[in-house]
Write a protein that holds these residues in place. Sequence first.
Motif, PDB file in Angstrom:
ATOM      1  N   ASN A 631       0.854  -1.184   0.000  1.00 29.02           N
ATOM      2  CA  ASN A 631       0.000   0.000   0.000  1.00 29.02           C
ATOM      3  C   ASN A 631       0.889   1.233   0.000  1.00 29.02           C
ATOM      4  O   ASN A 631       1.806   1.347   0.824  1.00 29.02           O
ATOM      5  CB  ASN A 631      -0.918   0.021   1.230  1.00 29.02           C
ATOM      6  N   ALA A 682      -0.278  -1.279  -7.220  1.00 25.68           N
ATOM      7  CA  ALA A 682      -0.568  -0.812  -5.859  1.00 25.68           C
ATOM      8  C   ALA A 682      -0.493   0.705  -5.776  1.00 25.68           C
ATOM      9  O   ALA A 682      -1.319   1.353  -5.111  1.00 25.68           O
ATOM     10  CB  ALA A 682       0.413  -1.450  -4.874  1.00 25.68           C
ATOM     11  N   TRP A 686      -3.696   3.894  -5.198  1.00 29.21           N
ATOM     12  CA  TRP A 686      -3.691   5.043  -4.279  1.00 29.21           C
ATOM     13  C   TRP A 686      -4.754   6.054  -4.684  1.00 29.21           C
ATOM     14  O   TRP A 686      -5.409   6.662  -3.837  1.00 29.21           O
ATOM     15  CB  TRP A 686      -2.307   5.686  -4.279  1.00 29.21           C
ATOM     16  N   GLU A 690      -6.886   3.070  -2.077  1.00 29.63           N
ATOM     17  CA  GLU A 690      -5.883   2.304  -1.339  1.00 29.63           C
ATOM     18  C   GLU A 690      -4.771   3.251  -0.881  1.00 29.63           C
ATOM     19  O   GLU A 690      -3.654   3.230  -1.376  1.00 29.63           O
ATOM     20  CB  GLU A 690      -5.333   1.173  -2.217  1.00 29.63           C
ATOM     21  N   ASN A 691      -5.102   4.111   0.084  1.00 27.80           N
ATOM     22  CA  ASN A 691      -4.164   5.103   0.607  1.00 27.80           C
ATOM     23  C   ASN A 691      -4.349   5.199   2.122  1.00 27.80           C
ATOM     24  O   ASN A 691      -5.165   4.470   2.710  1.00 27.80           O
ATOM     25  CB  ASN A 691      -4.374   6.461  -0.077  1.00 27.80           C
ATOM     26  N   LYS A 694      -7.881   5.861   3.078  1.00 33.77           N
ATOM     27  CA  LYS A 694      -8.855   4.946   2.467  1.00 33.77           C
ATOM     28  C   LYS A 694     -10.009   5.708   1.818  1.00 33.77           C
ATOM     29  O   LYS A 694     -11.184   5.355   1.954  1.00 33.77           O
ATOM     30  CB  LYS A 694      -9.403   3.950   3.502  1.00 33.77           C
TER      31      LYS A 694
END
Length: 744
Positions: A631, A682, A686, A690-691, A694
């Motif tokens: 992540n 991945a 972001w 996916e950071n 979220k």
Amino acid sequence: MKFAFIATYPPRECGIGTFTNNLFKSILNNDNSRKKGNEGFIVALSDHDLSYNYPDEVKLVIRQDNQIDYLEAVEYINLSGADVCILQHEFGIFGGQDGKYILPLLHKLKIPLIVTLHTILKTPSFSQKSIMQEICTMADRVVVMSHKAIEFLEEIYNVPKEKISLFEHGVPDIQFSPEKCRKEFKLEKRKVLLTFGFVGRNKGLETVIKALPEIVEKYPEVLYIILGKTHPNVLRESGEEYRIYLMRLAKSLQVEKNVVFLNKFLDEQDLFKYLYACDIYITPYLNEAQITSGTLSYAVGIGAGVVSTPYWHAAELLADERGKLFDFGDHKSLSTLLIELFDKPHELSAMKQNAYEYGLGITWPKTGEKYLEAAEQIVKDEPKVVEQAAGELDLLVLPPFSLDHINRMTDDTGIIQHAEFGIPNLKEGYCMDDNARALLMVVMHYRQMKNQRALELSTIYLSYIHYMQNSDGTFRNFLSFSRNFLDEVGSEDSFGRTIWALGFLLGNAPNNAFYQAGKQIFFNATPNFEKLKSIRSIANTIIGICYYLKSAPSDENMIEKLRHLVNILVRHYNENRTPDWQWFEQVIAYDNGFLPLALLHAAEILNDEKVKKAAIESMNFLTKVTLKDNNLSIVGNENWYHKDGERSIFSQQPVDAMAMVLMYHQAFRLTSEKEYLSKMYACFLWFIGENDLKVNLYDFETKGCCDGFDINGVNRNQGAESTLAYLISYLAVLQAHDEFGKAN
């Protein structure tokens, strides 16, 4: 048995579409007593965003240059209950370089595959050869239409002979009375020569026109009918230039009354009427490199008198006195040959009879039966099961690619720098950084998807860059909405980003006009390369030079400029590197991925292991800092990350995510190690949640990207920089996905 067909299809005007329609009908309506109840559907390829009123059997449409459509199509096919997929392959009907967008679809296909090859090149490029080999590897059966094609597949493409089948081009079982057809077209008193098919320079029609004066002198009733529209690709590039040339040629030779141009794409019924009405059918192609000709098959199949140049398919099909051959471009031999045939009608009649007898064995019902037998054989094998490979991103979970917000932010000057939420903030005007990134993005977009809007936007952004260049080759950066300059010389960072975009343009120019304009701006700026001090400007400039050198690998002067800048960047790395800090400075600040990225590009061009080692080592260190459990957690620009200090979590910026995406993409291209694709994906995720917070940065309503986030949440403004970072990353992911499919 249920069949899925992938090909062009009527009403799209395309020879492969006509072929597919005939094959579809010949399989589903085959009257062989062993086979009843076959069914199937079509997945149709549409070109250049054109839409067609397809018949009911077309269940899905793939837009040629839309990569996502291919993946949606394979999911549909896999869930359709189809037993076999039949693909018609021609490089030009699929999207991507040399039609490579078809590869991910084939990789995910879970049913047996039959591929019909309509073009097999004797001297393919590296890309064409690798794509053809990959398609043949995935196919359970490869169908060709000539013995020469089998020879090429075995000797050039290393395809096993046992995988190849020769099924000759089918001919519709359509019969007309020649006398009635001639009467219908008022041709009873004419000696009729005919050529049909798409019109283009490779067809050699001028050879026939040049042969006419000598023929007309003896047989003034001769009429040469050129039946067919100009090929759509030719029409887009050069209009009716070739047709006009032919008309002028006929007039200059004083045979304009003996030549008729019928600019039509006829259905098969009318087409066959013209074939039955003609005395001699001619294919005067200019070189041997044609492995299959449907028009020639039709003419032989109905027993027409055929005269042709000796291209590969013609040399085979017209053997055994089924036709006559003349040399490429030799109009004198053609006129002599045609006069001899008119002088000796018994010889012409015998040739027609030989062709007719041969044609009885290649009607579509017979060809359809061969495909049915092949399908029966291959379905006996265990069905394919294709699992998604580790590290592969499912593109279907991504939002559709869209230029909506870019269009909103762009006017006839350039792209507006900032936005209030999703609305352009005109008060802030324009900047070079964003227009350079915008140029890069739309050139990437056009290269992958051939989107016409991307080409239009390219003109605007390149024009802005040209307008902002000073006489000494430097660039201003800021321009007000009223088009007033706001600085004399922009930052080194903006200079480097501009060179990056220009270099990419030179390596991927959509046409010569863009290349020449970009090259002039690029080389006007080159005297400033050696003056750069900022390592990020140096890094961006290195990337731009590398893209340029891919289009001009022998430019030794530019290679030396590249070495000079690379040495500076490597020196910075070596001076700051310690066992626990493998970085270029004592701080990890902004645009961090661009520093290893530049060395990864340089290592590819210079083939220098020391440069590659520094690139990989610094990339791995940045990975350790920012990529936790796959992540991405970007170093925030609040306080950045000083050596021996604490790294900032906020404020995280989209351009840093973009830099990471591009860095891992280039690492994969350089090393072919698939772990870098996993990291690349991945980093892209972001943008869509996916950071660390979220939350989605991408706005599904406006199609823009938010300007990042801090401890208080997301900055909902959607300026040019953030949206361009998202779109450039998206396009890189599409390209990597395609490359990943080829690597598998």
